[in-house]
Design an enzyme around this catalytic site. Structure first.
Site, PDB file in Angstrom:
ATOM      1  N   SER A 123      -0.706  10.775   5.727  1.00 20.46           N
ATOM      2  CA  SER A 123       0.257  10.696   6.833  1.00 20.46           C
ATOM      3  C   SER A 123       1.656  11.058   6.325  1.00 20.46           C
ATOM      4  O   SER A 123       2.417  11.767   6.999  1.00 20.46           O
ATOM      5  CB  SER A 123       0.296   9.284   7.413  1.00 20.46           C
ATOM      6  N   LYS A 183       0.836  -1.206   0.000  1.00 21.23           N
ATOM      7  CA  LYS A 183       0.000   0.000   0.000  1.00 21.23           C
ATOM      8  C   LYS A 183       0.868   1.252   0.000  1.00 21.23           C
ATOM      9  O   LYS A 183       0.669   2.173  -0.797  1.00 21.23           O
ATOM     10  CB  LYS A 183      -0.883  -0.017   1.257  1.00 21.23           C
ATOM     11  N   ASN A 233     -13.754   6.143  11.716  1.00 26.02           N
ATOM     12  CA  ASN A 233     -13.087   7.195  10.952  1.00 26.02           C
ATOM     13  C   ASN A 233     -13.244   6.999   9.447  1.00 26.02           C
ATOM     14  O   ASN A 233     -13.615   7.935   8.724  1.00 26.02           O
ATOM     15  CB  ASN A 233     -11.604   7.237  11.342  1.00 26.02           C
ATOM     16  N   LYS A 265       3.310  -2.036  11.309  1.00 24.43           N
ATOM     17  CA  LYS A 265       2.004  -1.950  11.985  1.00 24.43           C
ATOM     18  C   LYS A 265       2.190  -2.312  13.445  1.00 24.43           C
ATOM     19  O   LYS A 265       3.127  -3.040  13.795  1.00 24.43           O
ATOM     20  CB  LYS A 265       1.020  -2.937  11.352  1.00 24.43           C
ATOM     21  N   GLY A 305      -2.840   6.253  13.499  1.00 21.58           N
ATOM     22  CA  GLY A 305      -4.090   5.657  13.972  1.00 21.58           C
ATOM     23  C   GLY A 305      -4.508   4.438  13.174  1.00 21.58           C
ATOM     24  O   GLY A 305      -3.987   4.149  12.098  1.00 21.58           O
ATOM     25  N   ASP A 306      -5.428   3.696  13.739  1.00 16.61           N
ATOM     26  CA  ASP A 306      -6.115   2.580  13.085  1.00 16.61           C
ATOM     27  C   ASP A 306      -7.339   2.315  13.974  1.00 16.61           C
ATOM     28  O   ASP A 306      -7.732   3.200  14.753  1.00 16.61           O
ATOM     29  CB  ASP A 306      -5.202   1.344  12.971  1.00 16.61           C
TER      30      ASP A 306
HETATM   31  P1  NDP Z   1     -12.438   3.022  13.919  1.00 14.10           P
HETATM   32  O1  NDP Z   1     -12.000   2.448  15.188  1.00 14.10           O
HETATM   33  O2  NDP Z   1     -12.589   4.484  13.780  1.00 14.10           O
HETATM   34  O3  NDP Z   1     -13.816   2.359  13.442  1.00 14.10           O
HETATM   35  C1  NDP Z   1     -13.931   0.990  13.245  1.00 14.10           C
HETATM   36  C2  NDP Z   1     -15.369   0.667  12.917  1.00 14.10           C
HETATM   37  O4  NDP Z   1     -15.476  -0.702  12.541  1.00 14.10           O
HETATM   38  C3  NDP Z   1     -16.285   0.838  14.109  1.00 14.10           C
HETATM   39  O5  NDP Z   1     -17.551   1.195  13.663  1.00 14.10           O
HETATM   40  C4  NDP Z   1     -16.275  -0.545  14.734  1.00 14.10           C
HETATM   41  O6  NDP Z   1     -17.412  -0.830  15.524  1.00 14.10           O
HETATM   42  C5  NDP Z   1     -16.244  -1.418  13.507  1.00 14.10           C
HETATM   43  N1  NDP Z   1     -15.588  -2.678  13.848  1.00 14.10           N
HETATM   44  C6  NDP Z   1     -14.321  -2.857  14.288  1.00 14.10           C
HETATM   45  N2  NDP Z   1     -14.063  -4.136  14.534  1.00 14.10           N
HETATM   46  C7  NDP Z   1     -15.179  -4.788  14.249  1.00 14.10           C
HETATM   47  C8  NDP Z   1     -15.534  -6.150  14.285  1.00 14.10           C
HETATM   48  N3  NDP Z   1     -14.675  -7.095  14.706  1.00 14.10           N
HETATM   49  N4  NDP Z   1     -16.791  -6.470  13.888  1.00 14.10           N
HETATM   50  C9  NDP Z   1     -17.645  -5.501  13.468  1.00 14.10           C
HETATM   51  N5  NDP Z   1     -17.370  -4.202  13.417  1.00 14.10           N
HETATM   52  C10 NDP Z   1     -16.154  -3.858  13.792  1.00 14.10           C
HETATM   53  O7  NDP Z   1     -11.401   2.468  12.834  1.00 14.10           O
HETATM   54  P2  NDP Z   1     -11.093   3.000  11.359  1.00 14.10           P
HETATM   55  O8  NDP Z   1     -12.320   3.550  10.739  1.00 14.10           O
HETATM   56  O9  NDP Z   1      -9.886   3.842  11.449  1.00 14.10           O
HETATM   57  O10 NDP Z   1     -10.666   1.646  10.637  1.00 14.10           O
HETATM   58  C11 NDP Z   1     -11.584   0.840   9.904  1.00 14.10           C
HETATM   59  C12 NDP Z   1     -10.832  -0.035   8.936  1.00 14.10           C
HETATM   60  O11 NDP Z   1     -10.101   0.789   8.018  1.00 14.10           O
HETATM   61  C13 NDP Z   1      -9.787  -0.970   9.548  1.00 14.10           C
HETATM   62  O12 NDP Z   1      -9.707  -2.134   8.768  1.00 14.10           O
HETATM   63  C14 NDP Z   1      -8.496  -0.168   9.408  1.00 14.10           C
HETATM   64  O13 NDP Z   1      -7.360  -1.019   9.420  1.00 14.10           O
HETATM   65  C15 NDP Z   1      -8.724   0.442   8.032  1.00 14.10           C
HETATM   66  N6  NDP Z   1      -7.933   1.623   7.700  1.00 14.10           N
HETATM   67  C16 NDP Z   1      -7.911   2.714   8.511  1.00 14.10           C
HETATM   68  C17 NDP Z   1      -7.197   3.832   8.135  1.00 14.10           C
HETATM   69  C18 NDP Z   1      -7.188   5.079   8.947  1.00 14.10           C
HETATM   70  O14 NDP Z   1      -6.577   6.054   8.509  1.00 14.10           O
HETATM   71  N7  NDP Z   1      -7.855   5.134  10.088  1.00 14.10           N
HETATM   72  C19 NDP Z   1      -6.387   3.850   6.903  1.00 14.10           C
HETATM   73  C20 NDP Z   1      -6.558   2.673   6.082  1.00 14.10           C
HETATM   74  C21 NDP Z   1      -7.284   1.602   6.493  1.00 14.10           C
HETATM   75  P3  NDP Z   1     -17.288  -0.768  17.123  1.00 14.10           P
HETATM   76  O15 NDP Z   1     -17.143   0.678  17.446  1.00 14.10           O
HETATM   77  O16 NDP Z   1     -18.549  -1.373  17.612  1.00 14.10           O
HETATM   78  O17 NDP Z   1     -16.069  -1.584  17.471  1.00 14.10           O
HETATM   79  O1  2IT Z   2      -4.083   0.919   7.442  1.00 12.08           O
HETATM   80  C1  2IT Z   2      -3.594   2.053   7.279  1.00 12.08           C
HETATM   81  O2  2IT Z   2      -3.098   2.414   6.210  1.00 12.08           O
HETATM   82  C2  2IT Z   2      -3.651   2.977   8.416  1.00 12.08           C
HETATM   83  N1  2IT Z   2      -4.196   2.641   9.471  1.00 12.08           N
HETATM   84  C3  2IT Z   2      -3.019   4.343   8.303  1.00 12.08           C
HETATM   85  C4  2IT Z   2      -1.547   4.273   8.577  1.00 12.08           C
HETATM   86  C5  2IT Z   2      -0.836   5.587   8.653  1.00 12.08           C
HETATM   87  O3  2IT Z   2       0.371   5.537   8.913  1.00 12.08           O
HETATM   88  O4  2IT Z   2      -1.436   6.646   8.456  1.00 12.08           O
END
Ligand code: NDP
Ligand code: 2IT
Length: 451
Positions: free
Chosen positions: A383, A114, A240, A126, A165-166
């Site tokens: 980032s 990525k 997010n 990670k 974050g993640d």
């Molecule tokens: P958040 O913590 O902000 O939100 C996660 C969301 O997914 C929540 O609504 C959560 O529900 C739900 N969720 C998490 N785990 C589960 C599960 N086991 N079953 C069902 N629902 C679940 O995280 P992000 O939005 O940052 O991340 C979401 C995805 O995007 C992840 O796969 C992450 O790795 C990916 N990602 C994030 C990036 C970023 O910049 N933040 C960048 C690229 C990818 P609940 O609150 O009930 O747990």
């Molecule tokens: O899965 C991802 O790409 C992230 N959670 C963001 C990683 C980052 O360094 O901004």
């Protein structure tokens, strides 16, 4: 036996207890077959595939902290520094009870490709912990974050490894971790991204993953003679990525009708009210029941976590599906339902939300499918833009960062499309992304010798 099969067997043998890691490696290596076959002797002699599937190092450590009752709690912390051939390790920190070494390794492995696709100089890493932020007070969150960083700070740095974050890690957690890093190392440097705007954060980083997902989706639609205007979109997740994906989709004229969390999902035929969703999730940190209570048109479906959280969203008729919650949330039965309902496009906001079986079903049934390595790269790309701003001690306007993000996502779409075409796999964006991401890393690895 081919070189790819040899290494796949080796990886399976060495990592037998890590199913998500094996899933990620299997998908990547299988799609790299034509590239590897074209360079088999060189890659094999240099053990490229053995090296790229073995992290540079994996750190595991104890995270002790004191809860509000005075009880000492112990969590496990992780940082996997996977590959720094093209830049410092870069990748998020996941705080979720399901976190284990295999999950962090799968995420770190994905991050190599990525990050390469963004065209920016960042390697793959990670980290995270099995700490569960749900229901914790701000003081407990701070206690955990400080303890986590007390150990992690020995291994990271602005030119070494830059976490972000993640799931479960947002601006609040990054702030507490940054404070602790600064205190122990005595250094104000861009060691984390996703920071607050008053201490080195970048405008548009909060929105970047969701917005980037839509910039890429829009370009894909455009190249197929379509647009986002008037499309019905289903989104999973309510964090997010999901929130800003929904916001940008609506700005582009689409109607987003679902979202979900781990205990339930919403169908809102009038279109998700993003301002309300933000209030419920970002401000109150509450469940989706509060969204449903405040919105007449919303239908709430409660589902236990054992029932796969928001899997119900895939039952809703749509043109475009955007899985934005977590890994393996879109299974073969969901893929069949999406196809039966006429869905034309699936782009992954989350990391590996679609199983290999479901991915193949979608691809074989004419759905335009873009995997997370390409589709959600906007977060880490921004980032890297935050790192650039920190290095030059300047901050760019929202418009400037957003325009760069859009350019990066459009470029990623064309790069993965071209790579797939070059190897006779037109329309296979999964293979295209893996190939385009791999090519840059492998060139750097070869140039740097055995390391
Ligand atoms: P958040 O913590 O902000 O939100 C996660 C969301 O997914 C929540 O609504 C959560 O529900 C739900 N969720 C998490 N785990 C589960 C599960 N086991 N079953 C069902 N629902 C679940 O995280 P992000 O939005 O940052 O991340 C979401 C995805 O995007 C992840 O796969 C992450 O790795 C990916 N990602 C994030 C990036 C970023 O910049 N933040 C960048 C690229 C990818 P609940 O609150 O009930 O747990
Ligand atoms: O899965 C991802 O790409 C992230 N959670 C963001 C990683 C980052 O360094 O901004």
């Amino acid at each position: 036996m081919s070189y790819v099969d040899e290494v796949l067997e080796l990886v399976k043998k060495k990592n037998a207890s890590e199913p998500e890691f094996l899933q990620a490696v299997t998908e990547v290596l299988n799609s790299l077959r034509p590239v590897v076959e074209a360079n088999e002797e060189l890659y094999k002699k240099n053990a490229i595939l053995e090296r790229i599937t073995e992290p540079d190092r994996q750190l595991m450590f104890r995270v002790p902290w004191v809860d509000d009752k005075g009880q000492v709690q112990v969590n496990r912390g992780f940082r996997v520094q996977f590959n720094n051939a093209i830049g410092p390790y870069k990748g998020g920190l996941r705080l979720h009870p399901s976190v284990n070494l295999g999950i962090i390794k799968f995420l770190g492995f994905e991050q190599i490709f990525k990050n390469s696709l963004t065209s920016l100089p960042i390697g793959g890493g990670k980290g995270g912990s099995d700490f569960d932020p749900k229901g914790k007070s701000d003081r407990e969150i701070m206690a955990f974050c400080q303890s986590f960083m007390t150990e992690l700070c020995k291994y990271i740095g602005a030119d070494v490894d830059v976490p972000a974050g993640d799931i479960g890690t947002g601006a609040r957690e990054i702030g507490f971790m940054f404070g602790q890093y600064k205190r122990i190392r005595g250094m104000f440097e861009g060691v984390l991204t996703g920071k607050g705007l008053t201490y080195g954060g970048s405008l548009a980083r909060t929105e970047a993953t969701g917005y980037g997902l839509l910039y890429l989706t829009e370009e894909l639609m455009k190249c197929h003679g379509e647009s986002m205007q008037g499309k019905t979109v289903v989104v999973s997740g309510a964090g997010n990525v999901a929130i800003y994906a929904a916001q940008k989709a609506q700005q582009m004229g689409a109607k987003v009708v679902t979202c979900s969390d781990s205990t339930g999902w919403i169908y809102d035929p009038e279109g998700i009210d993003v301002a309300l969703l933000k209030e419920v999730k970002e401000v109150k940190r509450a469940r989706l029941t509060e969204y449903a209570a405040a919105r007449k048109s919303a239908q709430y479906h409660e589902v236990s976590a054992a029932d796969r959280g928001g899997a119900g969203v895939w039952q809703i008729k749509c043109d475009i599906a955007l899985p934005c919650a977590t890994q393996n949330e879109l299974l073969i039965e969901d893929a069949k339902q999406l196809v039966a309902n006429g869905c034309k496009c699936v782009c992954e906001g989350a990391n590996m939300p679609t199983t290999i079986e479901a991915t193949e079903y979608l691809q074989n049934n004419g759905v335009w499918f873009v995997g997370g390595k390409a589709a959600n790269a906007g977060g880490v790309a921004t980032s890297a833009l935050e790192m650039s701003q920190n290095s030059e001690r300047l901050s760019w306007s929202f418009e400037e960062v957003d325009a760069k993000l859009k350019g990066i996502m459009v470029n990623i779409y064309h790069n993965i499309d071209d790579a797939a075409k070059r190897y006779g796999m037109e329309g296979n964006y999964v293979a295209g992304a893996n190939i385009a991401g791999f090519e840059k890393v492998v060139n750097a690895m070869l140039a740097q010798g055995v390391c």
